[in-house]
Write a protein that holds these residues in place. Structure first.
Motif, PDB file in Angstrom:
ATOM      1  N   TYR A  55       0.824  -1.201   0.000  1.00 54.44           N
ATOM      2  CA  TYR A  55       0.000   0.000   0.000  1.00 54.44           C
ATOM      3  C   TYR A  55       0.862   1.257   0.000  1.00 54.44           C
ATOM      4  CZ  TYR A  55      -3.546   3.354   1.557  1.00 54.44           C
ATOM      5  OH  TYR A  55      -4.384   4.432   1.673  1.00 54.44           O
ATOM      6  N   GLY A  56       2.008   1.204   0.688  1.00 54.69           N
ATOM      7  CA  GLY A  56       2.859   2.383   0.755  1.00 54.69           C
ATOM      8  C   GLY A  56       4.190   2.061   1.387  1.00 54.69           C
ATOM      9  N   PHE A  57       4.933   3.114   1.670  1.00 51.53           N
ATOM     10  CA  PHE A  57       6.275   2.988   2.207  1.00 51.53           C
ATOM     11  C   PHE A  57       6.492   4.099   3.223  1.00 51.53           C
ATOM     12  CE2 PHE A  57      10.749   4.242   2.113  1.00 51.53           C
ATOM     13  CZ  PHE A  57      11.357   3.040   2.399  1.00 51.53           C
ATOM     14  N   ALA A  58       7.207   3.799   4.297  1.00 49.44           N
ATOM     15  CA  ALA A  58       7.558   4.801   5.308  1.00 49.44           C
ATOM     16  C   ALA A  58       9.040   4.682   5.623  1.00 49.44           C
ATOM     17  CB  ALA A  58       6.731   4.601   6.560  1.00 49.44           C
ATOM     18  N   ALA A  59       9.657   5.809   5.894  1.00 50.01           N
ATOM     19  CA  ALA A  59      11.100   5.830   6.129  1.00 50.01           C
ATOM     20  C   ALA A  59      11.490   5.299   7.504  1.00 50.01           C
ATOM     21  CB  ALA A  59      11.630   7.248   5.958  1.00 50.01           C
ATOM     22  N   ASN A  60      10.605   5.419   8.498  1.00 51.22           N
ATOM     23  CA  ASN A  60      10.929   4.945   9.849  1.00 51.22           C
ATOM     24  C   ASN A  60       9.638   4.646  10.609  1.00 51.22           C
ATOM     25  OD1 ASN A  60       9.898   7.439  10.758  1.00 51.22           O
ATOM     26  ND2 ASN A  60      11.929   8.364  10.652  1.00 51.22           N
ATOM     27  N   LEU A  61       9.771   4.240  11.854  1.00 50.60           N
ATOM     28  CA  LEU A  61       8.620   3.837  12.655  1.00 50.60           C
ATOM     29  C   LEU A  61       7.673   4.997  12.924  1.00 50.60           C
ATOM     30  CD1 LEU A  61       7.126   1.729  14.357  1.00 50.60           C
ATOM     31  CD2 LEU A  61       8.656   2.304  16.248  1.00 50.60           C
ATOM     32  N   ALA A  62       8.201   6.166  13.227  1.00 50.11           N
ATOM     33  CA  ALA A  62       7.338   7.315  13.530  1.00 50.11           C
ATOM     34  C   ALA A  62       6.464   7.674  12.330  1.00 50.11           C
ATOM     35  CB  ALA A  62       8.186   8.509  13.947  1.00 50.11           C
ATOM     36  N   GLU A  63       7.062   7.697  11.159  1.00 50.25           N
ATOM     37  CA  GLU A  63       6.298   8.002   9.945  1.00 50.25           C
ATOM     38  C   GLU A  63       5.291   6.888   9.640  1.00 50.25           C
ATOM     39  OE1 GLU A  63       7.204   8.404   5.214  1.00 50.25           O
ATOM     40  OE2 GLU A  63       8.703   9.198   6.595  1.00 50.25           O
TER      41      GLU A  63
END
Length: 98
Positions: A55-63
């Protein structure tokens, strides 16, 4: 037997459609706790009723946490915690005689 009916099962399954989860990109034996590598990139996956799809991508846990839970910001408290008044509660130390 206590089996649920097919319609109940389908309703329960369909309620999860669209649910999002975040999965860290890790090597080895599979997923680990999110707290172990908070700076690792994450894949965001969506449940389509049969399998988890990208579905998507995030750079780190917070994001990554902001995607499935966008409105969970912690509001600042409006003051200090209430003070305990005098009392004889079960866990209070007895006052020494003066």
């Amino acid at each position: 037997m206590d089996d649920e009916s097919l319609s109940q099962w389908a309703e329960r399954r369909d309620a999860r459609i669209g649910q999002l989860r975040t999965v860290p990109f890790v090597s080895g034996d599979g997923h680990r706790g999110s707290h172990l590598n908070p700076d690792a990139p994450r894949a965001i996956q969506r449940w389509n009723g049969h399998m988890w799809e990208p579905y998507g991508f995030a750079a780190n846990l917070a994001e990554a946490r902001r995607v499935p839970f966008p409105n969970t910001e912690v509001a600042p408290s409006s003051g200090s915690a209430p003070k305990l008044g005098p009392g004889t509660g079960k866990h209070r130390k007895p006052r020494s005689p003066r």
